[in-house]
Design a protein around this motif. Structure first.
Motif, PDB file in Angstrom:
ATOM      1  N   ASP A   2      34.243  34.857  48.064  1.00 18.44           N
ATOM      2  CA  ASP A   2      33.405  35.804  47.310  1.00 18.44           C
ATOM      3  C   ASP A   2      32.800  36.861  48.214  1.00 18.44           C
ATOM      4  O   ASP A   2      32.767  38.041  47.866  1.00 18.44           O
ATOM      5  N   GLU A  31      35.571  39.267  49.357  1.00 17.40           N
ATOM      6  CA  GLU A  31      35.949  40.161  48.260  1.00 17.40           C
ATOM      7  C   GLU A  31      34.869  41.219  48.019  1.00 17.40           C
ATOM      8  O   GLU A  31      35.196  42.402  47.821  1.00 17.40           O
ATOM      9  N   LEU A  53      35.337  45.313  48.287  1.00 16.68           N
ATOM     10  CA  LEU A  53      34.951  46.237  47.213  1.00 16.68           C
ATOM     11  C   LEU A  53      33.959  47.283  47.724  1.00 16.68           C
ATOM     12  O   LEU A  53      34.093  48.474  47.425  1.00 16.68           O
ATOM     13  N   ARG A  57      34.371  46.386  39.299  1.00 20.06           N
ATOM     14  CA  ARG A  57      35.139  45.141  39.353  1.00 20.06           C
ATOM     15  C   ARG A  57      35.294  44.628  37.922  1.00 20.06           C
ATOM     16  O   ARG A  57      34.321  44.531  37.181  1.00 20.06           O
ATOM     17  N   ARG A  61      37.146  41.746  35.149  1.00 15.21           N
ATOM     18  CA  ARG A  61      37.573  40.347  35.053  1.00 15.21           C
ATOM     19  C   ARG A  61      39.092  40.183  35.039  1.00 15.21           C
ATOM     20  O   ARG A  61      39.633  39.324  35.734  1.00 15.21           O
ATOM     21  N   ASP A  80      40.752  41.023  38.323  1.00 18.22           N
ATOM     22  CA  ASP A  80      40.181  40.076  39.282  1.00 18.22           C
ATOM     23  C   ASP A  80      40.917  38.730  39.210  1.00 18.22           C
ATOM     24  O   ASP A  80      41.207  38.122  40.243  1.00 18.22           O
ATOM     25  N   ALA A 136      42.912  37.122  42.292  1.00 17.17           N
ATOM     26  CA  ALA A 136      42.519  35.807  42.815  1.00 17.17           C
ATOM     27  C   ALA A 136      43.718  34.854  42.851  1.00 17.17           C
ATOM     28  O   ALA A 136      43.961  34.186  43.863  1.00 17.17           O
ATOM     29  N   GLY A 192      40.346  44.736  40.712  1.00 19.72           N
ATOM     30  CA  GLY A 192      40.221  43.298  40.906  1.00 19.72           C
ATOM     31  C   GLY A 192      40.477  43.033  42.375  1.00 19.72           C
ATOM     32  O   GLY A 192      41.337  43.672  42.981  1.00 19.72           O
ATOM     33  N   GLY A 203      40.956  39.846  45.269  1.00 18.16           N
ATOM     34  CA  GLY A 203      41.097  38.427  45.568  1.00 18.16           C
ATOM     35  C   GLY A 203      41.273  38.240  47.060  1.00 18.16           C
ATOM     36  O   GLY A 203      41.917  39.059  47.715  1.00 18.16           O
ATOM     37  N   GLN A 220      44.246  43.680  46.140  1.00 20.50           N
ATOM     38  CA  GLN A 220      43.491  44.616  45.303  1.00 20.50           C
ATOM     39  C   GLN A 220      44.394  45.020  44.155  1.00 20.50           C
ATOM     40  O   GLN A 220      45.537  45.408  44.376  1.00 20.50           O
TER      41      GLN A 220
END
Length: 160
Positions: free
Chosen positions: A41, A44, A48, A65, A67, A70, A74, A140, A142, A155
């Motif tokens: 986290d 990431e 960003l 960002r 969901r 992302d 991830a 997103g 990860g 990305q």
């Protein structure tokens, strides 16, 4: 301390102890943040922040960002880290699943830091173009560590 009494003297000593403790904390060096101590986290979030810094330098809007990309980033970064390889996923799947008009992906690896992978992307014409494309509004990110300790970073950029 003659005129202040015992309570005043105790209070003065307490102030000195508190002040010296605050000085010691202020002069203490922060714990070093290395690739080994970062969480996915945190890695990431740093990626960003660096992307949005590069965009801001050029007067571009910040990427939000999101969901859906992302989740793709991830999953893909975890797969890359497990296999210790770099390979792009199909962005057509991002388009369909996330309801986007346009998508791009940057992948990279770093043993050191988010800054190192970001510098690598900014030196690459194609990766830099994705980061700085004004049509993209969502991202997103990860990041996953391999058994050998390297970070694998993805990305995913979307335009709607």
């Amino acid at each position: 301390m003659r005129g202040i009494g015992i309570a005043g003297a105790v209070f003065a000593v307490m102030l000195l102890v508190l002040a010296s403790g605050a000085r010691a904390r202020a002069n203490a060096r922060p714990a070093s943040v290395t690739a080994a101590t970062l969480t996915p986290d945190a890695f990431e979030s740093r990626v960003l922040a660096l992307v949005n810094q590069e965009r801001a330098k050029r007067g571009l809007s910040r990427l939000a960002r999101a969901r859906c990309p992302d989740a793709f980033a991830a999953r893909w970064s975890s797969l890359l880290a497990r296999r210790e390889t770099l390979r792009h996923q199909r962005v057509s799947e991002l388009l369909d699943a996330c309801g986007a008009r346009r998508a791009a992906e940057n992948i990279g690896t770093s043993g050191d830091s988010a800054e190192a992978v970001m510098q690598s992307w900014m030196r690459s014409r194609r990766h830099r173009a994705s980061i700085l494309d004004p049509r993209y509004r969502a991202i997103g990110v990860g990041a996953a560590r391999s058994r050998s300790g390297r970070w694998y970073v993805v990305q995913n950029f979307l335009a709607f």
